[in-house]
Scaffold this active site. Structure first.
Site, PDB file in Angstrom:
ATOM      1  N   SER A 146      38.792  -5.122 -22.081  1.00 22.47           N
ATOM      2  CA  SER A 146      38.431  -5.735 -23.190  1.00 22.47           C
ATOM      3  C   SER A 146      39.090  -5.463 -24.677  1.00 22.47           C
ATOM      4  CB  SER A 146      36.988  -6.199 -23.333  1.00 22.47           C
ATOM      5  OG  SER A 146      36.488  -7.161 -24.278  1.00 22.47           O
ATOM      6  N   ASP A 296      40.816 -11.153 -28.787  1.00 20.31           N
ATOM      7  CA  ASP A 296      41.008  -9.556 -28.200  1.00 20.31           C
ATOM      8  C   ASP A 296      41.832  -9.714 -27.031  1.00 20.31           C
ATOM      9  OD1 ASP A 296      38.975 -10.718 -26.129  1.00 20.31           O
ATOM     10  OD2 ASP A 296      37.803  -9.052 -26.391  1.00 20.31           O
ATOM     11  N   ASP A 298      41.607  -9.117 -23.925  1.00 21.67           N
ATOM     12  CA  ASP A 298      41.442  -9.978 -22.422  1.00 21.67           C
ATOM     13  C   ASP A 298      41.107 -11.425 -22.852  1.00 21.67           C
ATOM     14  OD1 ASP A 298      38.935  -9.315 -23.493  1.00 21.67           O
ATOM     15  OD2 ASP A 298      38.206  -9.492 -21.343  1.00 21.67           O
ATOM     16  N   ASP A 300      38.759 -12.886 -24.085  1.00 21.44           N
ATOM     17  CA  ASP A 300      37.337 -13.603 -24.023  1.00 21.44           C
ATOM     18  C   ASP A 300      36.419 -13.459 -25.255  1.00 21.44           C
ATOM     19  OD1 ASP A 300      36.691 -10.867 -24.157  1.00 21.44           O
ATOM     20  OD2 ASP A 300      35.318 -10.767 -22.562  1.00 21.44           O
TER      21      ASP A 300
END
Length: 537
Positions: A146, A296, A298, A300
């Protein structure tokens, strides 16, 4: 000096390490008698935290590497066989090691006889969450760290159906599943069968995700939006979603557009960190933009910055964005038994908005793995920039759909001759001005986090600034939500929660102040932050 027990443990690990490069690193540590390095790499197997396994890349059981991932995948395969689960879908981001970790996992699951799907390339975490439900997969794996530093990687685990009475519906695992898998890891076959008999997920499924998200928009949008994926995997998908929704193509921050595991323009690719949006703000100033949106790495999470007429460009807090989206969505989703939720460290404002519309509000433990378990959820968020807009399709936080909905809200407000800043002021006038702040203290040694927390819990500050302590709650003893941390309540509607981070070696403090004016709430929050920083230093 290296103990005989540690030496034997290291040699056994080397023997079964599928990656020669990490095995060589350990061999070098042994030859150089580097006991401190070995002890760091062998301080226990990585534990499932708030968002799965996560840690620095390196050799040994305490780091992220192919051996750790292989043993984890083998343990999950054992869990699947015991519980008659048959299929798994795997996604990954663009970090170092992510391709290898996804491939190792796919080979092990296929080798164990499971129907195994792999996303065709690095894609956002919400696409993986979407794929679990569309493929009706029993298990989902997302290889990602992440927003962590470039040195880290991670491994999220999802379940697709009902297990142990809990309807997962494509959400992250919670206890006892994580504990069962952790137990299996300790006794797995270190050389499991492998197979290349897995299949790539079709592009049509990714197109379906784009269509589902785009359908959230209510009308075309011509806002001038600056967007950055922070060297992550969000750009391609977000641009497709905006195009499908007939939104104007965002202005991309070119220096951060391409996926790059080194994250060269930022030390921590987390939009919450100071200075991370500086490049985006420069673009916004040069292009007279209406809005800044950042994902961010990734994708999410979603960060939002607005141009305040008095302060210039400023980033909104996760609580502000969550309250805006909640206030927008709640009146549009008045279904029977509908509920909204946010984590206990998030603002209390959403609960008041829900009460106005006679909706049930749930406060959950920190992490989306808890928010996503709320029944009949129509919207959930956590202050760390995570928002669940469409739980039916993506039962997890989704930075792409959050970006779309906040752009829609901003456009609707502009059409009415008002702004997001004005909208926040209206919420404050109706429900009280809720100011939230965070203090994050990074530690080199994890045991120092517990020591500091225990010190404050045993002797909490009787006053913060001019405000007296009214009550203290040990969250470990909470009947409804036991968790590590403490909640301190001070006079003048001041709440402080202190807890360890579930994803990084940090102690985190969450401050909320509710006041009758924006200026007073911000001023008191600043005073509390200064006083609390002194206590913790």
């Amino acid at each position: 000096m290296i103990s005989d027990q540690l030496r034997l443990e290291v040699k056994d690990w080397i023997k079964h390490d599928p990656d020669r490069s990490t095995a060589l690193q350990l061999e070098k540590m042994l030859s150089e008698s580097d006991s401190s390095a070995l002890e760091k790499c062998f301080s226990g197997f990585l534990k499932f935290g708030t968002a799965g396994l996560r840690g620095p890349m390196g050799p040994g059981p305490s780091c992220m590497n192919r051996a750790v991932v292989s043993r984890t995948a083998t343990a999950i395969a054992k869990f699947m066989k015991i519980h008659d689960l048959n299929s798994v879908v795997i996604g990954r981001d663009a970090r170092y090691g992510s391709d290898d970790f996804a491939k190792d996992s796919a080979e092990i699951f296929a080798g164990a006889g499971f129907t195994t799907y792999v996303l065709p390339r690095p894609l956002p975490t919400p696409v993986l969450a979407f794929a679990i439900n569309k493929l009706k997969a029993d298990v989902g794996i997302m290889v990602t760290a992440s927003h962590n530093p470039a040195s880290d990687n991670g491994y999220k685990v999802y379940l697709g159906g009902v297990f142990d009475g809990v309807n997962y519906h494509g959400s992250q695992i919670i206890s006892p599943v994580d504990n069962q898998i952790s137990d299996y890891i300790l006794n797995v076959d270190k050389n499991p069968s492998r197979s290349s008999n897995y299949q790539l997920v079709s592009e049509s499924l990714i197109d379906e995700y784009v269509e589902c998200v785009a359908a959230i928009a209510t009308e075309p949008n011509n806002l001038k939006i600056v967007y950055t994926p922070l060297h992550g995997v969000g750009a391609e998908t977000l641009i497709k979603v905006f195009s499908k929704a007939k939104f104007q193509t965002p202005i991309l921050v070119k220096e951060q557009e391409a996926a790059d595991p080194d994250f060269p323009t930022t030390l921590f690719p987390n939009p919450e960190e100071q200075g991370v949006l500086d490049l985006a703000i420069k673009y916004a100033q040069e292009n007279a933009a209406d809005l800044i949106i950042a994902n961010d790495p990734d994708a999410d999470r979603c960060a939002v910055a607005i141009n305040d007429i008095n302060l210039g460009w400023k980033m909104l807090t996760g609580d502000q964005v969550g309250s805006i989206i909640g206030s927008y969505l709640i009146p549009k989703n008045q279904s029977v038994n509908a509920q909204v939720a946010n984590s206990l460290v998030s603002s209390s404002l959403l609960s008041k908005i829900a009460a106005k519309h006679n909706l049930t509000h749930k406060e959950t433990l920190t992490g989306f793995k808890w928010i996503s378990k709320v029944e009949n959820l129509i919207f959930g968020y956590e202050e760390a920039l995570g928002y669940c807009i469409d739980p039916t399709n993506v039962n997890d936080k989704d930075g792409i759909s959050a970006a779309l909905i906040i752009a829609q809200i901003a456009a609707d407000l502009k059409k009415q001759g008002t702004t997001i800043n004005d909208y926040l002021a209206q919420l404050g006038q109706e429900f009280g001005f809720h100011s939230t702040e965070q203090i994050s203290i990074r530690y080199a040694k994890l045991d120092l986090i517990g020591q500091t927390l225990n010190k404050v819990a045993s002797n909490p500050p009787k006053t913060l600034g001019e405000f007296e302590l009214k009550s203290i709650e040990d969250l470990n003893n909470s009947k409804s939500m036991p968790t590590v941390g403490i909640r301190l309540n001070y006079g003048n509607n001041i709440r402080v929660i202190i807890r360890p981070s579930g994803t990084e070696p940090k102690l985190k403090c969450y401050i909320e102040v509710v006041s009758t004016s924006q200026e007073e709430s911000v001023l008191i929050t600043s005073q509390i932050k200064q006083a609390l920083t002194k206590v913790l230093s």
